[in-house]
Design a protein around this motif. Sequence first.
Motif, mmCIF file in Angstrom:
data_model
loop_
_atom_site.group_PDB
_atom_site.id
_atom_site.type_symbol
_atom_site.label_atom_id
_atom_site.label_comp_id
_atom_site.label_asym_id
_atom_site.label_seq_id
_atom_site.Cartn_x
_atom_site.Cartn_y
_atom_site.Cartn_z
ATOM 1 N N TYR A 180 31.027 -8.622 4.888
ATOM 2 C CA TYR A 180 30.043 -7.554 4.724
ATOM 3 C C TYR A 180 28.692 -8.113 4.298
ATOM 4 C CZ TYR A 180 33.393 -3.689 5.010
ATOM 5 O OH TYR A 180 34.320 -2.781 5.432
ATOM 6 N N ARG A 181 27.637 -7.525 4.796
ATOM 7 C CA ARG A 181 26.286 -7.869 4.361
ATOM 8 C C ARG A 181 26.108 -7.455 2.899
ATOM 9 N NH1 ARG A 181 21.829 -6.025 8.734
ATOM 10 N NH2 ARG A 181 20.595 -6.245 6.828
ATOM 11 N N GLY A 182 25.726 -8.421 2.055
ATOM 12 C CA GLY A 182 25.534 -8.121 0.647
ATOM 13 C C GLY A 182 24.304 -7.279 0.375
ATOM 14 N N ASP A 183 23.333 -7.298 1.299
ATOM 15 C CA ASP A 183 22.101 -6.551 1.075
ATOM 16 C C ASP A 183 22.212 -5.089 1.483
ATOM 17 O OD1 ASP A 183 22.282 -7.174 3.820
ATOM 18 O OD2 ASP A 183 20.110 -7.034 4.079
ATOM 19 N N ARG A 184 23.317 -4.695 2.150
ATOM 20 C CA ARG A 184 23.429 -3.321 2.645
ATOM 21 C C ARG A 184 24.682 -2.615 2.171
ATOM 22 N NH1 ARG A 184 21.666 -0.150 3.726
ATOM 23 N NH2 ARG A 184 21.591 0.615 5.854
ATOM 24 N N TYR A 185 25.487 -3.291 1.368
ATOM 25 C CA TYR A 185 26.771 -2.705 0.984
ATOM 26 C C TYR A 185 27.062 -2.967 -0.481
ATOM 27 C CZ TYR A 185 30.530 -0.398 3.575
ATOM 28 O OH TYR A 185 31.360 0.518 4.128
ATOM 29 N N LYS A 186 27.658 -1.989 -1.139
ATOM 30 C CA LYS A 186 28.167 -2.200 -2.492
ATOM 31 C C LYS A 186 29.437 -1.389 -2.667
ATOM 32 C CE LYS A 186 25.374 1.408 -4.775
ATOM 33 N NZ LYS A 186 24.372 1.655 -5.853
ATOM 34 N N PHE A 187 30.294 -1.857 -3.568
ATOM 35 C CA PHE A 187 31.583 -1.215 -3.806
ATOM 36 C C PHE A 187 31.626 -0.693 -5.232
ATOM 37 C CE2 PHE A 187 32.183 -4.115 -0.350
ATOM 38 C CZ PHE A 187 33.042 -3.447 0.510
ATOM 39 N N THR A 234 16.174 -1.309 1.751
ATOM 40 C CA THR A 234 16.948 -0.226 2.345
ATOM 41 C C THR A 234 18.128 0.072 1.419
ATOM 42 O OG1 THR A 234 16.351 -0.967 4.556
ATOM 43 C CG2 THR A 234 18.262 0.498 4.371
ATOM 44 N N PRO A 235 18.390 1.342 1.099
ATOM 45 C CA PRO A 235 19.492 1.667 0.180
ATOM 46 C C PRO A 235 20.818 1.106 0.669
ATOM 47 C CG PRO A 235 18.131 3.601 0.594
ATOM 48 C CD PRO A 235 17.671 2.539 1.548
ATOM 49 N N LYS A 236 21.634 0.627 -0.269
ATOM 50 C CA LYS A 236 22.947 0.102 0.094
ATOM 51 C C LYS A 236 23.934 1.243 0.321
ATOM 52 C CE LYS A 236 22.627 -4.325 -2.322
ATOM 53 N NZ LYS A 236 23.327 -5.276 -3.203
#
Length: 248
Positions: free
Chosen positions: A235-242, A81-83
């Motif tokens: 934060y969930r690492g598989d669904r979020y990026k900064f 699933t896209p982050k």
Amino acid sequence: MKDLKGFIDRNSVLPLYFQVKEYLRNQIQSDHYKPDELIPSERELSEEFEINRLTVRQAINELVQEGLLYRQRGVGTFVSTPKIEQPLTKLTNFSTDMQNRGAVPGAQVVSIQVIPSSKQVAAQLQLETGEEVLEIVRVRTADGEPMALERSYLVYDLAKPLHGMDMENVSLYEVLEKFCGLKLVKAIQTIEVAAVYPEEAGILEIGQHDAAMLIERTTYAESLERPVEYVRSLYRGDRYKFTIEMNV
């Protein structure tokens, strides 16, 4: 599955695995392969491309490392699933970030209580240890899916109107401005990789050994020279990026 031999140029300077990798990337980005969909097996791809299975495996391994694919042992390889991407160049709240990405933000309240500040919280809020703070613990969601476990600590003298208020599915920053007259304008934030406890993993619907990011933020209000909020968010690492924009 269609014949894929034509997608491979054996005379190209680009390695075969890279060509396969870019073909799969294109299929994912064009939505031909949809999130959580099982992609063809290594054997199937190697037969269709008429190349070595190890070449296909290398392409898939790199896409797994990039987060575009994930494996389930004994089942196969699936599209991730896209982050959700959040820039770090501007102070925004979770609700606004989700709305800007076309997702419906949510907040499920775990607890709201007035507690004596710990040494760590007091230091961040420039209080004496033991002074009262309002602790708000919520699960932040996007389209109903848990994204982060958020623990906010507010200077109680500044945030008294929030005690007892319904904080379900509302923006904390908007409520602070509307009911407490506190417009948050500046923050200092740190990000680090973190382990999760079993109960946290359960709340976030991830495995206990899955990647997570701990975000700590101290936030300041307009016209005040002191912080009003300290928040620790997992934060969930598989669904979020900064993302960070840097200029010379």
